[in-house]
Design an enzyme around this catalytic site. Sequence first.
Site, PDB file in Angstrom:
ATOM      1  N   GLU A 133       0.830  -1.198   0.000  1.00  0.00           N
ATOM      2  CA  GLU A 133       0.000   0.000   0.000  1.00  0.00           C
ATOM      3  C   GLU A 133       0.874   1.260   0.000  1.00  0.00           C
ATOM      4  O   GLU A 133       1.957   1.280   0.572  1.00  0.00           O
ATOM      5  CB  GLU A 133      -0.921  -0.006   1.223  1.00  0.00           C
ATOM      6  CG  GLU A 133      -1.899  -1.171   1.162  1.00  0.00           C
ATOM      7  CD  GLU A 133      -2.978  -1.112   2.235  1.00  0.00           C
ATOM      8  OE1 GLU A 133      -4.147  -1.320   1.861  1.00  0.00           O
ATOM      9  OE2 GLU A 133      -2.686  -0.885   3.419  1.00  0.00           O
ATOM     10  N   CYS A 146       3.336   8.653   1.213  1.00  0.00           N
ATOM     11  CA  CYS A 146       3.937   7.697   2.141  1.00  0.00           C
ATOM     12  C   CYS A 146       4.154   6.385   1.385  1.00  0.00           C
ATOM     13  O   CYS A 146       3.193   5.787   0.901  1.00  0.00           O
ATOM     14  CB  CYS A 146       2.992   7.512   3.324  1.00  0.00           C
ATOM     15  SG  CYS A 146       3.532   6.257   4.483  1.00  0.00           S
ATOM     16  N   CYS A 153       6.695  -7.115   7.188  1.00  0.00           N
ATOM     17  CA  CYS A 153       7.752  -6.515   8.012  1.00  0.00           C
ATOM     18  C   CYS A 153       8.277  -7.577   8.968  1.00  0.00           C
ATOM     19  O   CYS A 153       7.552  -8.474   9.363  1.00  0.00           O
ATOM     20  CB  CYS A 153       7.177  -5.335   8.802  1.00  0.00           C
ATOM     21  SG  CYS A 153       8.437  -4.301   9.584  1.00  0.00           S
ATOM     22  N   CYS A 157       6.280  -4.967  15.682  1.00  0.00           N
ATOM     23  CA  CYS A 157       5.932  -3.978  16.703  1.00  0.00           C
ATOM     24  C   CYS A 157       4.480  -4.242  17.118  1.00  0.00           C
ATOM     25  O   CYS A 157       3.610  -4.429  16.272  1.00  0.00           O
ATOM     26  CB  CYS A 157       6.090  -2.555  16.163  1.00  0.00           C
ATOM     27  SG  CYS A 157       7.784  -2.182  15.696  1.00  0.00           S
ATOM     28  N   CYS A 160       1.444  -2.128  15.665  1.00  0.00           N
ATOM     29  CA  CYS A 160       1.434  -1.823  14.232  1.00  0.00           C
ATOM     30  C   CYS A 160       0.778  -2.948  13.442  1.00  0.00           C
ATOM     31  O   CYS A 160       1.120  -4.122  13.612  1.00  0.00           O
ATOM     32  CB  CYS A 160       2.872  -1.620  13.747  1.00  0.00           C
ATOM     33  SG  CYS A 160       2.980  -1.310  11.976  1.00  0.00           S
ATOM     34  N   GLY A 217       7.021  -1.832   6.174  1.00  0.00           N
ATOM     35  CA  GLY A 217       8.399  -2.295   6.157  1.00  0.00           C
ATOM     36  C   GLY A 217       9.370  -1.411   6.922  1.00  0.00           C
ATOM     37  O   GLY A 217       9.037  -0.297   7.340  1.00  0.00           O
ATOM     38  N   GLU A 218      10.568  -1.934   7.098  1.00  0.00           N
ATOM     39  CA  GLU A 218      11.640  -1.203   7.772  1.00  0.00           C
ATOM     40  C   GLU A 218      12.671  -0.815   6.707  1.00  0.00           C
ATOM     41  O   GLU A 218      13.420  -1.667   6.223  1.00  0.00           O
ATOM     42  CB  GLU A 218      12.256  -2.092   8.864  1.00  0.00           C
ATOM     43  CG  GLU A 218      13.558  -1.579   9.451  1.00  0.00           C
ATOM     44  CD  GLU A 218      13.512  -0.120   9.896  1.00  0.00           C
ATOM     45  OE1 GLU A 218      12.618   0.256  10.668  1.00  0.00           O
ATOM     46  OE2 GLU A 218      14.373   0.663   9.443  1.00  0.00           O
ATOM     47  N   SER A 249      11.876   6.876   8.000  1.00  0.00           N
ATOM     48  CA  SER A 249      11.535   6.537   9.378  1.00  0.00           C
ATOM     49  C   SER A 249      12.044   5.141   9.700  1.00  0.00           C
ATOM     50  O   SER A 249      11.827   4.197   8.943  1.00  0.00           O
ATOM     51  CB  SER A 249      10.016   6.589   9.547  1.00  0.00           C
ATOM     52  OG  SER A 249       9.660   6.228  10.865  1.00  0.00           O
ATOM     53  N   SER A 271      11.209   5.967  15.277  1.00  0.00           N
ATOM     54  CA  SER A 271      10.005   5.505  15.969  1.00  0.00           C
ATOM     55  C   SER A 271      10.384   5.138  17.394  1.00  0.00           C
ATOM     56  O   SER A 271      10.752   4.004  17.674  1.00  0.00           O
ATOM     57  CB  SER A 271       9.432   4.289  15.243  1.00  0.00           C
ATOM     58  OG  SER A 271       8.995   4.676  13.961  1.00  0.00           O
ATOM     59  N   LEU A 272      10.302   6.101  18.273  1.00  0.00           N
ATOM     60  CA  LEU A 272      10.801   5.899  19.638  1.00  0.00           C
ATOM     61  C   LEU A 272       9.746   5.220  20.527  1.00  0.00           C
ATOM     62  O   LEU A 272       9.951   4.137  21.034  1.00  0.00           O
ATOM     63  CB  LEU A 272      11.232   7.248  20.217  1.00  0.00           C
ATOM     64  CG  LEU A 272      11.922   7.188  21.574  1.00  0.00           C
ATOM     65  CD1 LEU A 272      13.214   6.388  21.513  1.00  0.00           C
ATOM     66  CD2 LEU A 272      12.216   8.605  22.093  1.00  0.00           C
ATOM     67  N   HIS A 273       8.649   5.898  20.737  1.00  0.00           N
ATOM     68  CA  HIS A 273       7.447   5.332  21.386  1.00  0.00           C
ATOM     69  C   HIS A 273       7.553   4.998  22.863  1.00  0.00           C
ATOM     70  O   HIS A 273       6.538   4.780  23.522  1.00  0.00           O
ATOM     71  CB  HIS A 273       6.932   4.087  20.655  1.00  0.00           C
ATOM     72  CG  HIS A 273       6.714   4.291  19.193  1.00  0.00           C
ATOM     73  ND1 HIS A 273       6.145   5.434  18.679  1.00  0.00           N
ATOM     74  CD2 HIS A 273       7.005   3.510  18.118  1.00  0.00           C
ATOM     75  CE1 HIS A 273       6.079   5.338  17.363  1.00  0.00           C
ATOM     76  NE2 HIS A 273       6.603   4.191  16.998  1.00  0.00           N
ATOM     77  N   ASN A 348      -3.579   4.644  16.151  1.00  0.00           N
ATOM     78  CA  ASN A 348      -4.634   4.292  15.201  1.00  0.00           C
ATOM     79  C   ASN A 348      -4.994   2.827  15.366  1.00  0.00           C
ATOM     80  O   ASN A 348      -4.140   1.964  15.164  1.00  0.00           O
ATOM     81  CB  ASN A 348      -4.154   4.539  13.765  1.00  0.00           C
ATOM     82  CG  ASN A 348      -3.945   6.015  13.493  1.00  0.00           C
ATOM     83  OD1 ASN A 348      -4.850   6.828  13.695  1.00  0.00           O
ATOM     84  ND2 ASN A 348      -2.747   6.388  13.069  1.00  0.00           N
ATOM     85  N   CYS A 391      -1.243   5.985   9.980  1.00  0.00           N
ATOM     86  CA  CYS A 391       0.010   5.355  10.418  1.00  0.00           C
ATOM     87  C   CYS A 391      -0.262   4.009  11.054  1.00  0.00           C
ATOM     88  O   CYS A 391      -1.094   3.890  11.939  1.00  0.00           O
ATOM     89  CB  CYS A 391       0.687   6.175  11.507  1.00  0.00           C
ATOM     90  SG  CYS A 391       1.111   7.795  11.032  1.00  0.00           S
TER      91      CYS A 391
END
Length: 415
Positions: A133, A146, A153, A157, A160, A217-218, A249, A271-273, A348, A391
């Site tokens: 996507e 984006c 992935c 996480c 996600c 993906g990373e 990112s 992406s700390l979180h 989200n 996201c």
Amino acid sequence: MSETLDIARKNANAPTVAVPVQDVPAAEESVSAMPSLVGLTRTALAETLGDLGVPERQRRMRAAQLWSWIYSHGVTDFDVMTDIGKELRTRLAENFSLGRPAIVVEQVSSDGTRKWLLRFPPRARGEAPVEVEAVYIPEHDRGTLCVSSQVGCTLTCRFCHTGTQPWVRNLTAEEIVSQILVARDRLGDWPGASRPTDGFVPDAERAISNVVLMGMGEPLYNFDNVRDAVLIAADGDGLSLSKRRITLSTAGVVPMIARAGEEMGVMLAISLHAVRDELRDELVPLNKKFPIAKLMEACRAYPGLSNARRITFEYVMLKGLNDSLDDAKALVRLLKGIPAKINLIPFNPWPGSPYECSEWEQIEAFADVVNRAGYASPVRTPRGRDIMAACGQLKSESERVPAWKRRVAEGEDAH
Ligand code: SAH
């Protein structure tokens, strides 16, 4: 209350209607059996011309002409390239394509966000096609695309949606660049093309002014392809996106961060979180390999880092987990001395997601602490939630098919 937060709040509660769009090219039409010239570096493009018999002294010029047709004009038909001789055009058309991935679904959100489910044909015999996507987010003064870098992935996480889809494969540079090309096609973002009338597209010179590698993906686990794609996107004679408007990112692949700065020179988002290893280990399992202290070290050393080129720290707001004011204060301490922006992302939800989004009041209070410490902390407006385009909501049905299953399927086809 900040204006951004106000907008974020209004949008989150807006009535949502997803409109599937019908007039997209049928999947089969866009799939080409021939290799594409999209995604080749300039050097590789010149070499390819050499293989076609173009004399060495002409290769650079021909490559430049092709480059301009492909990336400045969005041409998909060699016959339009009138400054290239008929004979070479025919040879190119016999051997290469400039085809786009198939658009399986295009959706337009009530807030103007667009999401495309794209299908890429198999790269080799026996391989399955894959789907990813890409999302377009229009704002008044800019339009952000984006793009995805992998199918599925490896990172898992916990919050996600993509993380629930097992990794299938890396996208090639062609497939990454193609997401930009197909989006420009659909948005009428080529010279002389007209903008779509359904949904909002900013009235700016370029519909796509920014690109973020924040899809599926990373990106730092697909370094070479992402780098080649970024350099094509930033090439001043082609897509011409400023590197300051390209953001990569990462969940924190520490050993690759310096190379991202050196070889791509893009803006970095992390992406700390979470501010404690214990919680981050759970939310972003990659943290067990590259803990917070190591990640911060890599950030401080990011090439080109300055007040004018800050790192964005993304922080997803999860109710009762990472959203306390103590967390906010710890975040400020953690980032001390790093030129940074903090991007608070309201969580989200997706079907079956194990978390809840923080209360707006809590997000506001958290943002206040961060703001008072002198950091810009825009709250990311949830966009395209109604079409699962926000996201962390992206996912495709693609899965890895083991070789034996493919052989069985092909055998069955033959009978
Ligand atoms: N793998 C890269 C690229 C993904 S970027 C990375 O981790 O940075 C997508 C961003 O959205 C990341 O910051 C990710 O952590 C965040 N995200 C993922 N799921 C989310 C969700 N459900 N709600 C809000 N943000 C989410």
